[in-house]
Design a protein around this motif. Sequence first.
Motif, PDB file in Angstrom:
ATOM      1  N   PRO A  44      -6.897 -40.629 103.712  1.00  0.00           N
ATOM      2  CA  PRO A  44      -6.465 -41.222 102.441  1.00  0.00           C
ATOM      3  C   PRO A  44      -5.774 -42.558 102.634  1.00  0.00           C
ATOM      4  CG  PRO A  44      -4.984 -39.450 103.072  1.00  0.00           C
ATOM      5  CD  PRO A  44      -6.125 -39.418 104.044  1.00  0.00           C
ATOM      6  N   VAL A  45      -6.108 -43.498 101.790  1.00  0.00           N
ATOM      7  CA  VAL A  45      -5.497 -44.830 101.833  1.00  0.00           C
ATOM      8  C   VAL A  45      -4.510 -44.938 100.683  1.00  0.00           C
ATOM      9  CG1 VAL A  45      -5.920 -47.304 101.704  1.00  0.00           C
ATOM     10  CG2 VAL A  45      -7.590 -45.801 102.829  1.00  0.00           C
ATOM     11  N   PRO A  46      -3.250 -45.282 100.952  1.00  0.00           N
ATOM     12  CA  PRO A  46      -2.276 -45.416  99.865  1.00  0.00           C
ATOM     13  C   PRO A  46      -2.736 -46.432  98.833  1.00  0.00           C
ATOM     14  CG  PRO A  46      -1.184 -45.495 101.999  1.00  0.00           C
ATOM     15  CD  PRO A  46      -2.660 -45.575 102.260  1.00  0.00           C
ATOM     16  N   PRO A  47      -2.533 -46.151  97.562  1.00  0.00           N
ATOM     17  CA  PRO A  47      -2.979 -47.077  96.521  1.00  0.00           C
ATOM     18  C   PRO A  47      -2.134 -48.347  96.485  1.00  0.00           C
ATOM     19  CG  PRO A  47      -1.717 -45.265  95.568  1.00  0.00           C
ATOM     20  CD  PRO A  47      -1.908 -44.946  97.014  1.00  0.00           C
ATOM     21  N   GLY A  48      -2.765 -49.470  96.159  1.00  0.00           N
ATOM     22  CA  GLY A  48      -2.028 -50.723  95.976  1.00  0.00           C
ATOM     23  C   GLY A  48      -1.790 -51.471  97.266  1.00  0.00           C
ATOM     24  N   ASN A  49      -1.535 -52.763  97.136  1.00  0.00           N
ATOM     25  CA  ASN A  49      -1.289 -53.620  98.305  1.00  0.00           C
ATOM     26  C   ASN A  49       0.142 -53.561  98.798  1.00  0.00           C
ATOM     27  OD1 ASN A  49      -3.959 -54.587  98.341  1.00  0.00           O
ATOM     28  ND2 ASN A  49      -3.484 -56.104  96.748  1.00  0.00           N
ATOM     29  N   GLU A  50       1.054 -53.128  97.935  1.00  0.00           N
ATOM     30  CA  GLU A  50       2.468 -53.116  98.285  1.00  0.00           C
ATOM     31  C   GLU A  50       2.922 -51.730  98.716  1.00  0.00           C
ATOM     32  OE1 GLU A  50       4.111 -55.909  98.476  1.00  0.00           O
ATOM     33  OE2 GLU A  50       2.336 -56.977  97.773  1.00  0.00           O
ATOM     34  N   CYS A  51       2.057 -51.001  99.428  1.00  0.00           N
ATOM     35  CA  CYS A  51       2.397 -49.637  99.814  1.00  0.00           C
ATOM     36  C   CYS A  51       3.476 -49.645 100.908  1.00  0.00           C
ATOM     37  CB  CYS A  51       1.158 -48.893 100.290  1.00  0.00           C
ATOM     38  SG  CYS A  51       0.241 -49.747 101.566  1.00  0.00           S
ATOM     39  N   LEU A  89       7.833 -45.787 115.291  1.00  0.00           N
ATOM     40  CA  LEU A  89       6.697 -46.365 114.575  1.00  0.00           C
ATOM     41  C   LEU A  89       7.091 -46.758 113.152  1.00  0.00           C
ATOM     42  CD1 LEU A  89       3.767 -44.014 115.670  1.00  0.00           C
ATOM     43  CD2 LEU A  89       4.116 -46.401 116.324  1.00  0.00           C
ATOM     44  N   GLY A  90       7.863 -45.901 112.520  1.00  0.00           N
ATOM     45  CA  GLY A  90       8.270 -46.167 111.140  1.00  0.00           C
ATOM     46  C   GLY A  90       9.221 -47.331 110.999  1.00  0.00           C
ATOM     47  N   SER A  91       9.926 -47.666 112.079  1.00  0.00           N
ATOM     48  CA  SER A  91      10.878 -48.777 112.023  1.00  0.00           C
ATOM     49  C   SER A  91      10.195 -50.138 112.106  1.00  0.00           C
ATOM     50  CB  SER A  91      11.893 -48.653 113.163  1.00  0.00           C
ATOM     51  OG  SER A  91      11.253 -48.852 114.427  1.00  0.00           O
ATOM     52  N   GLN A  92       8.899 -50.144 112.454  1.00  0.00           N
ATOM     53  CA  GLN A  92       8.167 -51.402 112.540  1.00  0.00           C
ATOM     54  C   GLN A  92       7.691 -51.831 111.156  1.00  0.00           C
ATOM     55  OE1 GLN A  92       5.355 -51.623 115.838  1.00  0.00           O
ATOM     56  NE2 GLN A  92       6.333 -49.878 116.821  1.00  0.00           N
ATOM     57  N   THR A  93       7.262 -53.068 111.059  1.00  0.00           N
ATOM     58  CA  THR A  93       6.907 -53.614 109.749  1.00  0.00           C
ATOM     59  C   THR A  93       5.410 -53.704 109.516  1.00  0.00           C
ATOM     60  OG1 THR A  93       7.031 -55.868 110.651  1.00  0.00           O
ATOM     61  CG2 THR A  93       9.020 -54.976 109.621  1.00  0.00           C
ATOM     62  N   TYR A 100       0.467 -46.352 109.983  1.00  0.00           N
ATOM     63  CA  TYR A 100      -0.688 -45.453 110.065  1.00  0.00           C
ATOM     64  C   TYR A 100      -0.476 -44.451 111.194  1.00  0.00           C
ATOM     65  CZ  TYR A 100      -5.429 -43.916 111.258  1.00  0.00           C
ATOM     66  OH  TYR A 100      -6.531 -43.160 111.559  1.00  0.00           O
ATOM     67  N   GLY A 101      -0.031 -44.923 112.366  1.00  0.00           N
ATOM     68  CA  GLY A 101       0.230 -44.034 113.492  1.00  0.00           C
ATOM     69  C   GLY A 101       1.291 -43.000 113.165  1.00  0.00           C
ATOM     70  N   ALA A 102       2.337 -43.426 112.453  1.00  0.00           N
ATOM     71  CA  ALA A 102       3.399 -42.496 112.071  1.00  0.00           C
ATOM     72  C   ALA A 102       2.864 -41.428 111.120  1.00  0.00           C
ATOM     73  CB  ALA A 102       4.548 -43.260 111.415  1.00  0.00           C
ATOM     74  N   SER A 103       2.074 -41.850 110.138  1.00  0.00           N
ATOM     75  CA  SER A 103       1.559 -40.899 109.150  1.00  0.00           C
ATOM     76  C   SER A 103       0.563 -39.924 109.776  1.00  0.00           C
ATOM     77  CB  SER A 103       0.912 -41.638 107.976  1.00  0.00           C
ATOM     78  OG  SER A 103      -0.261 -42.323 108.370  1.00  0.00           O
ATOM     79  N   LYS A 104      -0.290 -40.416 110.687  1.00  0.00           N
ATOM     80  CA  LYS A 104      -1.250 -39.534 111.347  1.00  0.00           C
ATOM     81  C   LYS A 104      -0.543 -38.532 112.264  1.00  0.00           C
ATOM     82  CE  LYS A 104      -5.189 -39.594 111.160  1.00  0.00           C
ATOM     83  NZ  LYS A 104      -6.121 -38.861 110.251  1.00  0.00           N
TER      84      LYS A 104
END
Length: 340
Positions: free
Chosen positions: A91-98, A161-165, A171-175
Amino acid sequence: MTNEGMNSGSVVCVTGAGGYIGSWLLKNLLQNGYTVHATLRDIGDEKKCRPLLDLTGAHERLKLFQADLLQEGSFDSAVEGCQGVFHVANPVPPGNECSLEDFIVTSVNGVLNVMRACTRAKSVRRMVLTSSLSTACPMNDKGELACPCIDESCWSDVDILGSQTNKAAWYGASKTLEEQEALKYGAENKLEVVTLLPSLVLGPWFTNIPGYTSLQTIIALIGENDLLYEQLKSIQSMTGSIAIVHIDDICNAHIFLMEHPDAQARYICSGDSRSINSLKQLLSKQLNVSIKLDDEEPVNRDVPISSKKLLDMGFCYKYSLEQTLEESVRCAIKNGFLKL
């Protein structure tokens, strides 16, 4: 619950069948005699559906279902009557400002929706989840890989991973969280869950939607996609190389793990790895063009990426890295994406 009897006569579900891995997996399953329930977000999308419906065996053994990973219960019909489920959809988060939270919610909620459908169906013996090698790359706070070898015992640090911008890290954090949640759910609900961790997937494609990882990686290496090229350099800075697997090999690995009675937990699937400059040199030869090499190569760092667990089960890779690149290039030229 055991997986005895899973074979080409079984009925299986493939989520995300319109994507690169999903469509190729569907093709291989039909070739192997499986009956397939395939899900797409929009079965009215002729551009995505027609190449699937035209596959050999599709008329007799393929049924398309519309399903949304973020809609509870939408996979119930597709999973009903299936013995196995391949959860490939990403799944891809909706919107460009995710945000990071958007990535995590869509991945975790998506896999749980599919798994709850498996539980309700009562017929599903095993789910094979398409994860990512990015879930097995533990880094320290300096961005350095914190392991001498990448294998199935390694887990990426979600906080780092989540602390990066950048969205590649998100994506790596979510997977990582998705895979951990899937394994936990399987253990708690007596559902066999096997996860497959591919490296960068390259090779040809047959649908109207190109294999974006293949296409974009080739374009980046010849100097026409600066953003992705920086991502490739970031990967190389961690491991010293770019690990690659052919699309056919990764899909055959999915089927292998669905059929093998002893498959369990995590499996890395990575065919070969080379430095960016080595990949450029191969492409330069295949395309017969000059490609500018980087001034600096990685500093004596080449972290092994182990597929030993998968190979010890009896799986064999078919494609060399040279074949994989050549087929990617040939397909990109044939479809008009590379004009040299």
